[in-house]
Design a protein around this motif. Structure first.
Motif, PDB file in Angstrom:
ATOM      1  N   ALA A   1       0.755  -1.330  -0.067  1.00  0.00           N
ATOM      2  CA  ALA A   1      -0.044   0.086   0.080  1.00  0.00           C
ATOM      3  C   ALA A   1       0.767   1.313  -0.114  1.00  0.00           C
ATOM      4  O   ALA A   1       0.515   2.156  -0.520  1.00  0.00           O
ATOM      5  N   ALA A   2       2.041   1.108   0.682  1.00  0.00           N
ATOM      6  CA  ALA A   2       2.901   2.429   0.848  1.00  0.00           C
ATOM      7  C   ALA A   2       3.677   2.625  -0.530  1.00  0.00           C
ATOM      8  O   ALA A   2       3.542   3.786  -0.973  1.00  0.00           O
TER       9      ALA A   2
ATOM     10  N   GLN B   1      12.423   3.421   2.762  1.00  0.00           N
ATOM     11  CA  GLN B   1      13.574   2.356   2.481  1.00  0.00           C
ATOM     12  C   GLN B   1      13.177   1.250   1.759  1.00  0.00           C
ATOM     13  O   GLN B   1      13.783   0.531   1.015  1.00  0.00           O
ATOM     14  N   GLU B   2      11.822   0.660   2.091  1.00  0.00           N
ATOM     15  CA  GLU B   2      11.267  -0.343   1.159  1.00  0.00           C
ATOM     16  C   GLU B   2      11.191  -0.278  -0.113  1.00  0.00           C
ATOM     17  O   GLU B   2      11.145  -0.839  -0.998  1.00  0.00           O
ATOM     18  N   LEU B   3      10.927   1.189  -0.545  1.00  0.00           N
ATOM     19  CA  LEU B   3      10.801   1.499  -1.958  1.00  0.00           C
ATOM     20  C   LEU B   3      12.114   1.576  -2.469  1.00  0.00           C
ATOM     21  O   LEU B   3      12.364   1.097  -3.445  1.00  0.00           O
ATOM     22  N   TYR B   4      13.122   1.956  -1.797  1.00  0.00           N
ATOM     23  CA  TYR B   4      14.507   2.104  -2.157  1.00  0.00           C
ATOM     24  C   TYR B   4      14.872   0.755  -2.653  1.00  0.00           C
ATOM     25  O   TYR B   4      15.553   0.304  -3.606  1.00  0.00           O
TER      26      TYR B   4
ATOM     27  N   ARG C   1       4.027   5.999  -5.457  1.00  0.00           N
ATOM     28  CA  ARG C   1       4.042   6.045  -6.806  1.00  0.00           C
ATOM     29  C   ARG C   1       2.757   7.042  -7.430  1.00  0.00           C
ATOM     30  O   ARG C   1       3.055   8.047  -8.173  1.00  0.00           O
ATOM     31  N   GLU C   2       1.593   6.908  -6.585  1.00  0.00           N
ATOM     32  CA  GLU C   2       0.560   7.566  -7.091  1.00  0.00           C
ATOM     33  C   GLU C   2       0.250   9.043  -6.438  1.00  0.00           C
ATOM     34  O   GLU C   2      -0.251   9.786  -6.866  1.00  0.00           O
TER      35      GLU C   2
END
Lengths: 225, 225
Positions: free
Chosen positions: A22-23, A63-66, A28-29
């Motif tokens: 979800a994060a 950090q999860e995105l990275y 992104r959105e």
């Protein structure tokens, strides 16, 4: 481990993955600024307390995105690296696949930049917290150099992956500022930078250039110290 | 202009200068984040309304800071530029005097960086709002190049001052991250960068390097477009 412990861990991991997804979708959105723990919790169908249990702050989710971006970067680069031994072509592969992963975030890039640019920010790409994501990119650059047939003096090889990481971050910085359609100006900068590198690489063996070039690389590689 | 108009203008200018000085002192002593229009007004002995009349936002006062820093930079560089015709020494003068002006702000540099790093920020050094301050530095670099005895191909001279401005900004970025005592690592990076430039400058005349180098400079100089 008892069967109930396994189940609990699995349930917990599933919740964690829901929140994480979800994060990442929200980043992104909506971008960085408009993403909140409250919205993420709502969209993951869990409480704010549960979200905070898994991720202490929004920046932990960055950090999860990275990690996701860097793993996708490595996965995109590896098969292409298998197609050439040429050092400059291999570096081109790593830089290009790196930029490609960033593309969906260009609209929100200034927000991420503001939030992460301070050397005190946990989401700074050079921070301790970003080590796992950063190590993935550095390893890709190390592979790109190690698997190449080149005539670079041996002493350059050690510091080179860190210097290339910085080059990658500077290229990403240029890309954030690039308002041209599809950020084609960044692609051109990269192409021309690589062309210049191609013709100037043999000069790294020239005695008068070698020492100052190496010293410069050593200092640049120290930026994180 | 009547004598009363002159007086009014003088009084208004004096008030403006009071506010400006209070703001610059506050930026130096408190940094960016803790400086508020309310505090500035209080320390200048005027109302918040008067402060807003002269400066619509805190960021307008950051522009005053930029101007002060860049004018001090130019004033420090000019007498030293008069002492040498060597291009690399002249560039060294401009880079070093530039870093010297920043020194008192190192403690708060991460705050200024976060606030100004977005390409959408009015205090970004490449923004329209920062043109006056930026033009001062570019002019100093232009003087440094124009007043030098060098053998650089003529075609490089046009784009060079803008590329040097970017080099100056990147050096300042490295300096923000530099935690070494007195930021001596940045000084070393500069010294070694200049040493490398010194030995590699003649290569700009080499045919195979000249075209890609020039194309690269052209793109870098376009960063603001």
């Amino acid at each position: 481990m008892s069967s109930s412990e396994v189940q609990a861990s699995t349930r917990s991991e599933r919740t964690r993955a829901l929140i994480r997804d979800a994060a990442l979708r929200s980043f992104r959105e909506r971008g960085y600024d408009a993403t909140t723990i409250r919205l993420i919790a709502q969209e993951a169908g869990v409480s704010v307390g549960t979200t905070n249990y898994h991720f202490a702050s929004k920046n932990d989710l960055v950090q999860e995105l990275y990690l996701e971006v860097q793993i996708a970067h490595r996965d995109a680069a590896e098969p292409l690296l298998a197609t050439t031994y040429d050092l400059v072509e291999r570096l081109g592969v790593v830089f290009r696949t790196g930029l490609a992963q960033l593309a969906p975030y260009h609209r929100f890039a200034p927000e991420f930049l503001s939030a992460s640019m301070s050397p005190r920010s946990s989401t700074n790409p050079l921070s301790d917290e970003s080590t796992a994501a950063r190590d993935i990119v550095v390893a890709v650059f190390r592979d790109a150099v190690a698997g190449a047939k080149h005539s670079l003096p041996k002493e350059f090889e050690d510091g080179l992956p860190s210097a290339l990481l910085l080059a990658h971050l500077l290229l990403a910085l240029f890309w954030v500022y690039d308002k041209s359609p599809g950020q084609q100006r960044t692609a051109r900068l990269l192409d021309r930078g690589l062309r210049l590198l191609k013709v100037s690489l043999p000069l790294a063996r020239v005695r008068v250039l070698r020492a100052p070039l190496r010293e410069l690389l050593d200092i640049v590689a120290e930026v994180r110290v």
